[in-house]
Design an enzyme around this catalytic site. Structure first.
Site, mmCIF file in Angstrom:
data_model
loop_
_atom_site.group_PDB
_atom_site.id
_atom_site.type_symbol
_atom_site.label_atom_id
_atom_site.label_comp_id
_atom_site.label_asym_id
_atom_site.label_seq_id
_atom_site.Cartn_x
_atom_site.Cartn_y
_atom_site.Cartn_z
ATOM 1 C CG ASP A 234 -39.594 25.331 -20.203
ATOM 2 O OD1 ASP A 234 -39.617 25.425 -21.448
ATOM 3 O OD2 ASP A 234 -38.543 25.182 -19.548
ATOM 4 C CE LYS A 258 -31.711 23.457 -24.531
ATOM 5 N NZ LYS A 258 -31.591 24.696 -23.770
#
Length: 481
Positions: A234, A258
């Site tokens: 990730d 994000k």
């Protein structure tokens, strides 16, 4: 979508992107292959190692009428001119790379595919598929790679939602077993956690949420591959800063919501990896993406494609501000976690793995010891001095703050939080770039002063003033790196 034959054309070739059919050539990710007998002999093309250069080298989509921006293909379904064309589409004789034909946007959509091309270029992978959220990307990859009853080795310190997925949901829904390793740096511990013949995935975050430990991706890739497993990383905290696929990771996942989005206004995810994996995930009968349907909206894909070219510049400024703040906070005597600081245990590792010029990321943590002190600090930072905002998520142009133990890591049991090193007073900050650095630093100092005795306040302010030039000089050297 109507029932179909067992095969649909797989649109990702060895370079991972849909080909542009243009008379005698097919262009895949910029590499030309002749369509008259030399299809399997792509012309040599250097892959860019710098993410910004790779993004610039990716194929640019133009609008339907020649606009500099691509058109938004908002259709859910696509028409054909002749009845036999639909049969050929479902038989795999036609498709996105054969005649530029589409069936249904849950399968492939031209605008979403264009964003996928950009994400693949960014991460240096063969292919990428963009999804409706980061968790849908993570869950789809794990379900595809692990399967019922399979085994996963994971770092204990993960985003709370991922931890809950591995520790609760997947065991309940499909019998997946997960072994969490307390110290993913310990190669012997990772190897001991592997179950021969059963471990399908080793899963980590490039920079752990929220403790900012930096994974040893080359070591973990070696351990995973020796066990016949895939390394899934990730990279949400460190887009552009680190390129896990270039370090040995098999699959890179993102919460695009994000840093990549940057506006705190979009929920999206991405899966970057081998073309074979993305094609398998789109299989009509067994593909996790095709059958679970975490489809990205074409209008969202268009917005994100317009933001990606600015991502390298944004990450540089996030990193610049974070290093300056972390250095100054440390000089005030605060306990700061930031991999860009020389005393961080993984400082040298990140420097060795990172792409030069993008710093150490925009995330830092301040450990206030107790949840009460953490909450008091955040209260003053938001409500008294306007330094930042109390909110979860990250990558926004304003600084976002949260007490991780009671928010984004709250899904983890208290004992697991303790084992992962998540202090009750740990304040996670996503450092923004709005306003000037000095303006924001003055706001931080004022908030901190409200929590300290007057004598200590005068001492810390004087120390900050004396050390400011030193911090900024170190920050200039960081930019040169």
């Amino acid at each position: 979508m109507a029932a179909a034959a067992t095969t649909l054309k797989r649109p990702f070739g060895s370079d991972g992107l849909v080909g542009d059919v243009d008379n005698n050539t097919t262009s895949i990710n910029g590499a030309a292959t002749l369509a008259t007998g030399d299809e399997n002999k792509p012309k040599a093309r250097r892959r860019e190692s710098d993410p910004a250069a790779a993004l610039a080298a990716a194929r640019h989509e133009f609008g339907e009428h020649g606009g500099v921006n691509m058109s938004i293909e908002a259709s859910a379904t696509f028409t054909v001119m002749e009845p036999d064309t639909m049969r050929r589409l479902f038989a795999g004789e036609l498709g996105p790379d054969r005649g530029d034909m589409y069936i249904y946007s849950r399968h492939f959509n031209p605008t979403v595919l264009a964003l996928g091309r950009q994400m693949a270029a960014l991460e240096g992978t063969e292919a990428a598929y963009c999804t409706a959220s980061g968790m849908s990307a993570i869950s789809s990859v794990l379900m595809q790679l692990v399967g019922a009853g399979g085994h996963v080795v994971a770092s204990r310190c993960l985003y709370g939602g991922t931890h809950a997925l591995l520790s609760r949901f997947l065991p309940r829904s499909s019998g997946v077993r997960a072994t969490f390793v307390d110290d993913a740096d310990d190669e012997a511990a990772v190897r001991a956690a592997v179950v021969p013949g059963e471990t399908k995935v080793v899963y980590v975050e490039t920079m752990s949420n929220p403790t900012l430990a930096v994974a040893d991706i080359p070591m973990l890739a070696r351990v995973a591959h020796e066990a016949g497993a895939k390394l899934v990383v990730d990279n949400t905290f460190t887009p552009v800063v680190v390129s896990p696929a270039r370090l040995g990771a098999d699959v890179v996942v993102h919460s695009v919501s994000k840093f990549i989005s940057g506006g705190a206004d979009i929920i999206a995810g991405a899966i970057c990896g081998p073309a074979s994996l993305v094609n398998a995930m789109m299989d009509l009968q067994e593909g996790a993406l095709m059958l679970l349907g975490p489809t990205m909206n074409a209008k969202v894909a268009f917005e994100l494609s317009e933001r990606l070219p600015h991502l390298p510049l944004r990450m540089q400024e996030h990193s610049r501000r974070a290093l300056a703040f972390a250095s100054r906070m440390q000089r005030l005597g605060l306990r700061v976690l930031y991999p860009g600081l020389p005393d961080h245990p993984h400082h040298a590792r990140l420097a060795a793995m990172a792409n030069p010029g993008y710093g150490s990321g925009g995330m830092l943590c301040v450990d206030m010891g107790t949840e009460d002190r953490a909450n008091r600090l955040m209260h003053h930072l938001q409500n008294t001095t306007q330094f930042g905002l109390m909110a979860v998520s990250l990558g926004y142009y304003e600084t976002l703050m949260s007490c991780s133990g009671s928010s984004t890591s709250s899904e983890m049991p208290p004992e697991d939080r303790a084992l992962a090193g998540i202090s009750p007073g740990l304040v996670r900050m996503s450092v923004g770039y709005n306003g000037t650095l000095e303006q924001r630093w003055a706001q931080f100092e004022r908030a901190l002063a409200l929590m300290q005795p007057a004598a200590l306040h005068h001492k810390t302010v004087a120390a900050a003033a004396a050390d400011r030039d030193v911090a900024d000089a170190g920050h200039s050297n960081h930019r040169k790196h």
